[in-house]
Each structure stands twice: as structure tokens, then as C-alpha cells.
Design a protein around this motif. Sequence first.
Motif, PDB file in Angstrom:
ATOM      1  N   LEU A  57      10.851   7.039 -10.062  1.00 12.38           N
ATOM      2  CA  LEU A  57      11.317   5.644 -10.017  1.00 12.38           C
ATOM      3  C   LEU A  57      10.861   4.938  -8.754  1.00 12.38           C
ATOM      4  CD1 LEU A  57      14.869   5.463 -11.522  1.00 12.38           C
ATOM      5  CD2 LEU A  57      12.998   3.886 -11.915  1.00 12.38           C
ATOM      6  N   MET A  58      10.936   5.653  -7.649  1.00 11.44           N
ATOM      7  CA  MET A  58      10.529   5.065  -6.376  1.00 11.44           C
ATOM      8  C   MET A  58       9.039   4.716  -6.421  1.00 11.44           C
ATOM      9  SD  MET A  58      12.577   4.399  -3.935  1.00 11.44           S
ATOM     10  CE  MET A  58      13.880   5.547  -3.660  1.00 11.44           C
ATOM     11  N   GLY A  59       8.244   5.653  -6.935  1.00 13.75           N
ATOM     12  CA  GLY A  59       6.802   5.437  -7.051  1.00 13.75           C
ATOM     13  C   GLY A  59       6.473   4.278  -7.974  1.00 13.75           C
ATOM     14  N   LEU A  60       7.154   4.268  -9.090  1.00 10.75           N
ATOM     15  CA  LEU A  60       6.912   3.210 -10.079  1.00 10.75           C
ATOM     16  C   LEU A  60       7.288   1.831  -9.509  1.00 10.75           C
ATOM     17  CD1 LEU A  60       5.846   3.623 -12.933  1.00 10.75           C
ATOM     18  CD2 LEU A  60       8.175   3.365 -13.789  1.00 10.75           C
ATOM     19  N   THR A  61       8.429   1.777  -8.853  1.00 10.38           N
ATOM     20  CA  THR A  61       8.873   0.503  -8.254  1.00 10.38           C
ATOM     21  C   THR A  61       7.883   0.047  -7.184  1.00 10.38           C
ATOM     22  OG1 THR A  61      11.110   1.329  -8.551  1.00 10.38           O
ATOM     23  CG2 THR A  61      10.876  -0.646  -7.232  1.00 10.38           C
ATOM     24  N   PHE A  62       7.466   1.015  -6.375  1.00 15.00           N
ATOM     25  CA  PHE A  62       6.520   0.666  -5.311  1.00 15.00           C
ATOM     26  C   PHE A  62       5.188   0.204  -5.907  1.00 15.00           C
ATOM     27  CE2 PHE A  62       3.758   1.707  -1.597  1.00 15.00           C
ATOM     28  CZ  PHE A  62       4.317   0.782  -0.744  1.00 15.00           C
ATOM     29  N   ASP A  63       4.761   0.887  -6.964  1.00 13.87           N
ATOM     30  CA  ASP A  63       3.537   0.465  -7.666  1.00 13.87           C
ATOM     31  C   ASP A  63       3.650  -0.975  -8.153  1.00 13.87           C
ATOM     32  OD1 ASP A  63       1.983   2.681  -7.423  1.00 13.87           O
ATOM     33  OD2 ASP A  63       2.787   3.668  -9.211  1.00 13.87           O
ATOM     34  N   CYS A  64       4.790  -1.265  -8.740  1.00  7.16           N
ATOM     35  CA  CYS A  64       4.985  -2.602  -9.333  1.00  7.16           C
ATOM     36  C   CYS A  64       5.089  -3.695  -8.281  1.00  7.16           C
ATOM     37  CB  CYS A  64       6.247  -2.618 -10.202  1.00  7.16           C
ATOM     38  SG  CYS A  64       6.069  -1.611 -11.671  1.00  7.16           S
ATOM     39  N   LEU A  65       5.730  -3.364  -7.177  1.00  5.19           N
ATOM     40  CA  LEU A  65       5.993  -4.422  -6.177  1.00  5.19           C
ATOM     41  C   LEU A  65       4.940  -4.509  -5.079  1.00  5.19           C
ATOM     42  CD1 LEU A  65       9.856  -4.087  -5.748  1.00  5.19           C
ATOM     43  CD2 LEU A  65       8.606  -5.772  -7.077  1.00  5.19           C
ATOM     44  N   SER A  66       4.163  -3.456  -4.918  1.00  2.00           N
ATOM     45  CA  SER A  66       3.207  -3.486  -3.798  1.00  2.00           C
ATOM     46  C   SER A  66       1.827  -3.978  -4.205  1.00  2.00           C
ATOM     47  CB  SER A  66       3.083  -2.083  -3.198  1.00  2.00           C
ATOM     48  OG  SER A  66       2.412  -1.244  -4.127  1.00  2.00           O
ATOM     49  N   GLY A  67       1.547  -3.987  -5.488  1.00  2.00           N
ATOM     50  CA  GLY A  67       0.210  -4.434  -5.908  1.00  2.00           C
ATOM     51  C   GLY A  67      -0.782  -3.306  -5.953  1.00  2.00           C
ATOM     52  N   ALA A  68      -0.306  -2.074  -5.796  1.00  2.00           N
ATOM     53  CA  ALA A  68      -1.215  -0.918  -5.892  1.00  2.00           C
ATOM     54  C   ALA A  68      -1.534  -0.663  -7.376  1.00  2.00           C
ATOM     55  CB  ALA A  68      -0.539   0.299  -5.285  1.00  2.00           C
ATOM     56  N   VAL A  69      -2.511   0.206  -7.604  1.00  2.00           N
ATOM     57  CA  VAL A  69      -2.868   0.534  -9.002  1.00  2.00           C
ATOM     58  C   VAL A  69      -1.649   1.206  -9.643  1.00  2.00           C
ATOM     59  CG1 VAL A  69      -4.460   1.796 -10.485  1.00  2.00           C
ATOM     60  CG2 VAL A  69      -5.226   0.906  -8.280  1.00  2.00           C
ATOM     61  N   PRO A  70      -1.137   0.670 -10.747  1.00  2.00           N
ATOM     62  CA  PRO A  70       0.059   1.269 -11.349  1.00  2.00           C
ATOM     63  C   PRO A  70      -0.153   2.745 -11.668  1.00  2.00           C
ATOM     64  CG  PRO A  70      -0.379  -0.847 -12.343  1.00  2.00           C
ATOM     65  CD  PRO A  70      -1.541  -0.542 -11.456  1.00  2.00           C
ATOM     66  N   GLY A  71       0.776   3.553 -11.233  1.00  2.00           N
ATOM     67  CA  GLY A  71       0.689   4.992 -11.478  1.00  2.00           C
ATOM     68  C   GLY A  71       0.265   5.768 -10.259  1.00  2.00           C
ATOM     69  N   SER A  72      -0.413   5.064  -9.314  1.00  2.00           N
ATOM     70  CA  SER A  72      -0.928   5.801  -8.155  1.00  2.00           C
ATOM     71  C   SER A  72       0.211   6.362  -7.285  1.00  2.00           C
ATOM     72  CB  SER A  72      -1.848   4.910  -7.332  1.00  2.00           C
ATOM     73  OG  SER A  72      -1.186   3.736  -6.972  1.00  2.00           O
ATOM     74  N   PHE A  73       1.114   5.486  -6.883  1.00  2.00           N
ATOM     75  CA  PHE A  73       2.204   5.952  -6.009  1.00  2.00           C
ATOM     76  C   PHE A  73       3.198   6.824  -6.775  1.00  2.00           C
ATOM     77  CE2 PHE A  73       0.516   2.974  -2.992  1.00  2.00           C
ATOM     78  CZ  PHE A  73       0.787   3.572  -1.781  1.00  2.00           C
ATOM     79  N   THR A  74       3.273   6.585  -8.099  1.00  2.00           N
ATOM     80  CA  THR A  74       4.141   7.450  -8.903  1.00  2.00           C
ATOM     81  C   THR A  74       3.627   8.892  -8.806  1.00  2.00           C
ATOM     82  OG1 THR A  74       4.285   5.581 -10.409  1.00  2.00           O
ATOM     83  CG2 THR A  74       5.224   7.634 -11.193  1.00  2.00           C
ATOM     84  N   LEU A  75       2.323   9.013  -8.938  1.00  2.00           N
ATOM     85  CA  LEU A  75       1.708  10.346  -8.855  1.00  2.00           C
ATOM     86  C   LEU A  75       1.853  10.936  -7.445  1.00  2.00           C
ATOM     87  CD1 LEU A  75      -0.034  12.494 -10.331  1.00  2.00           C
ATOM     88  CD2 LEU A  75      -2.036  11.309  -9.448  1.00  2.00           C
ATOM     89  N   PHE A  76       1.581  10.084  -6.429  1.00  2.00           N
ATOM     90  CA  PHE A  76       1.668  10.575  -5.034  1.00  2.00           C
ATOM     91  C   PHE A  76       3.072  11.074  -4.723  1.00  2.00           C
ATOM     92  CE2 PHE A  76      -1.685   7.210  -3.673  1.00  2.00           C
ATOM     93  CZ  PHE A  76      -2.668   7.917  -4.333  1.00  2.00           C
ATOM     94  N   TYR A  77       4.055  10.250  -5.090  1.00  2.00           N
ATOM     95  CA  TYR A  77       5.441  10.590  -4.754  1.00  2.00           C
ATOM     96  C   TYR A  77       5.905  11.840  -5.490  1.00  2.00           C
ATOM     97  CZ  TYR A  77       6.181   6.257  -2.100  1.00  2.00           C
ATOM     98  OH  TYR A  77       6.122   5.269  -1.166  1.00  2.00           O
ATOM     99  N   LEU A  78       5.411  11.970  -6.725  1.00  2.00           N
ATOM    100  CA  LEU A  78       5.745  13.174  -7.488  1.00  2.00           C
ATOM    101  C   LEU A  78       5.207  14.411  -6.789  1.00  2.00           C
ATOM    102  CD1 LEU A  78       5.276  12.530 -11.311  1.00  2.00           C
ATOM    103  CD2 LEU A  78       7.161  13.719 -10.211  1.00  2.00           C
ATOM    104  N   LEU A  79       3.937  14.299  -6.382  1.00  2.00           N
ATOM    105  CA  LEU A  79       3.295  15.443  -5.716  1.00  2.00           C
ATOM    106  C   LEU A  79       3.995  15.756  -4.386  1.00  2.00           C
ATOM    107  CD1 LEU A  79      -0.452  14.570  -6.413  1.00  2.00           C
ATOM    108  CD2 LEU A  79       0.909  16.349  -7.497  1.00  2.00           C
ATOM    109  N   ILE A  80       4.339  14.698  -3.679  1.00  2.00           N
ATOM    110  CA  ILE A  80       5.010  14.895  -2.379  1.00  2.00           C
ATOM    111  C   ILE A  80       6.391  15.526  -2.590  1.00  2.00           C
ATOM    112  CG2 ILE A  80       6.124  13.616  -0.477  1.00  2.00           C
ATOM    113  CD1 ILE A  80       3.586  11.796  -0.578  1.00  2.00           C
TER     114      ILE A  80
END
Lengths: 179, 281
Positions: A57-80
Motif C-alpha cells: 500500500l505504501m509503495g502504491l500510494t507513493f507511486d500514485c502521488l509521486s509521479g514515479a512509474v506505477p509499480g516501481s516503488f511497490t516492487l521496491f518496498y516489497l523487496l525492502i
Amino acid sequence: MIYYILLPLNAILLVVLQITLSDIFFSGRLTVELSLVAVIYAGFRLDFVKGIALACLMGLTFDCLSGAVPGSFTLFYLLIFLLVFFVSLRITSGKLYIIAFVSLVCSLLESLVLVLLYALVFQYDLTGDMLPVLVLQALLTSVLSIGFFYVMSRTEGLRYGKTIQTPQRTWTGGVSPKT
Amino acid sequence: MFLKNYRTVIFVGAIIAAALILLSYNLRYDTGTSVLKKIVMEAAEPVQKMFSASVEAVENAWRRYIHLVGLEEENRKLNKTINALQEELNLYKEGNLEAQRLKKLLSLQDTYPHRFFAARVIGKELSMISKTLWIDKGEKDGLMSGMPVLVSPGLLGRLTDISWHSSKVLLLVDENSNVDVLIQRTRVQGIAHGAGSRGCVLKYVPKIQDVRVGDVVVTSGLSNIFPKGLLVGKVSYVNRVDAGLFSKIYLAPFADLASVEEVMVLAAGQQEPKQREKKEE
């Protein structure tokens, strides 16, 4: 259940706060990665499913609000989260300097993956411009994590009378019967 | 059995795969603003607005504070400047007034063919029992007891107590002061006796003499103290009705006793041997 209901709202609050703080203190040049710190906290203190949910959720929210490629931070945060979770099974996380070190490594890893992603997909070389910023950001995240963990530990103490984390944790994040 | 043993691994793998698919899909196809993104943005909007409003409020308060601090500093500087300018202006005003007063005093030298000493008033005593001035010139400056003291346009009093560097002036209005005078118009002689707040009383003027309010009174020169013709005052009141041989006459002195700051001490007629010797030398 209440955790899963409140999680999206908390994720939005945290990410918006993160963006606002970055804007106030660093004019947006440096990100105050509260969301990453929350994921690291989840890796150390929450059980697996709750942590996965938080990271997603954190990754997805950050993806949506930061303008990053959707899914990128979701994947990063999951891995982290997974990384921190497995680390927390091996080491005791009571010491703040360990948390700071893990946060520093996680932030650097996140930056590294981000640089790699942009280099591979968009052929952008971020190393020249962004490297000092990413290092600074990693240091900032490290310092932030100490504060965040301290505040959360005080909150847990007030709420439960003791912290959730114990020297030895299990898959479910609970206390091992042996300890 | 396999699923039960590896359910966590499968769960993790599935989630990572989902995230990868999401990322790959978005990288491959530019999806623009997806529905999910819209929902998150809509949900985040009020929170963002709240934070922005808070930050703006704090920023405004800070700016106002800084502005006020600047204003205070500016105000302090301006006040300082105003004070300095007022001091300067005051100095100029004082200088101007002093120049005017001295000019008037100096005009006495043209009016009377005598030698003068200029002196500054350093103290005043206008009590019930004594009406005197204290001036900053004394024996060392050549002053002697009895010398007439003038301010423009006429007589103020005479020196009584002389020390080395200062002197006391007995004012015309002091009850101990007596000056031999005459009425300029009719040449009628009398004695101007000090009467405090009423000015002076002109004594020993017979009722049959022609005296009118407004008549100018000057020194008669009959005593050795005051030379003839110094302006003393004007007749302000005449009463011939009361019993007695003499009229009751009040004089208003020309000199303004309340605002006197500089005086001229008249030395002529008092030129004593010492001074003459000095001149001869």
C-alpha cells in the motif's frame, strides 16, 4: 481488521506528509522517505502479512502521488520489506544503530535499483546528478529511522506496556515460546 | 501438501510477480492516469490541502513575524533619527533665540553711551522675601556692587553681592529696591520702590502732579548708582482718591523678569580709579 481499514488512510497521510516535509525543508530536492522508514519498521516489528500489506500500500500510494512509474516503488518496498524481514529473523533489532545501518543500506539499495531501472528502461544516467543527493537521502533516512523507531517504541510502550519486538521473532511477528 | 509447506514462498512470489507485472505493464504501455491513481489522488487531495493550509498558515505567521521584526528595527532607526534631528533642531532654535536676545542686549550699547559687561543668568530667586538673579560674572570680570543691570529695553536691577566669579542682582521689583526716577513727560520726580508681583510703587509723587497711566518712567540720575535716562517702566495705575499727600502709583517694569537669560551690566558712571588706571596703562 481495523489495521487493514486504517492502513490506506495512514499510507496516504504518511506519503502526503513526506511530500510536504520534503517541499518545506529541501524544496523537493531531497525526499524525506517516511514511507521507506515505515516499511523498514514493518519489516522489523510487524508480522509478515501485515508487513506485506503495508509495503504494497505504501509503495502504491507513493507511486500514485509521486509521479514515479506505477509499480516501481511497490516492487521496491516489497523487496525492502522482505529483505528487512529476513534480516530481522537473524539479528536482534533492539539496538538503534542496527536499525540506522539497515535503513542506510535499504535506502542505498532503493536508490541503486532506481538508478538501474532508469538506466535500463529509459537510458537515463542518474549517477552524475543524483549520486550526492541519493547518498544524502540515505543518511537522512537513516537518521529518520532512529527517530521513527524511538517514537513508535514509546507509542507501543504506552499502548501495550511493552514493545512488540522481542530479541527473537517468528514468522508471525509474535514472541517465540522459547524466549 | 506442497502448497501448505511453501505457501509463504508462493504468496511472496505471487505478490512480487504482481508488482513486476504492474511495473512492466506501465513501462510498456503508457497508461496515463489510471483509475487507481485517480482514486488515490482524490483521497489524498483533502489531506494535501490540509497540510498545505497548515504550512501556508505557518509561513504567513513567520513572514508576518519577520516583517514585524523588520518594522520594529526600522521604527527604532527612524525614532533615533527623529530624536537626533529634534536635538539638532532644538540646538538651532536655541541658537537663534540666543542670537535674538543678544542682539537686543547689544542694542542697549547703541542706546546708552556706556560700557557694558554681558553676563549669563545662572540662577533665579523670585520668592516672597527675595527677588534676585544670579549671574556668571563677578569681581574678577570687573563688576562691582551697585552697578546697574539692564535687559532690553531698560533697567532690571542692580548688583548687590559680588563674589569672584558670580554676582547677585537685586531686581527692581524686590521690596528692598529703591530707584530714584522721574516721569519722562512731566519730569516729576519720585522713588520707584519694589512691590513684588505688582511691579513697583512710585512713591512721593504729590497728588497735584500730572501723572497718567502709560507715562514712561526713567532713572533721574540723582543718585550715583543709576545714570540718567535708563528706562524703568510705565505707569500702570494712578490713585489720587485715598487720603494723604501723595498719589498711589504703580509701575510696570519694562524688563520681563520671568524670561531673562542674559543681562548687561552697565559700568559707566562706576568707572573707579582702578579701571581708569588700566585704561591709562
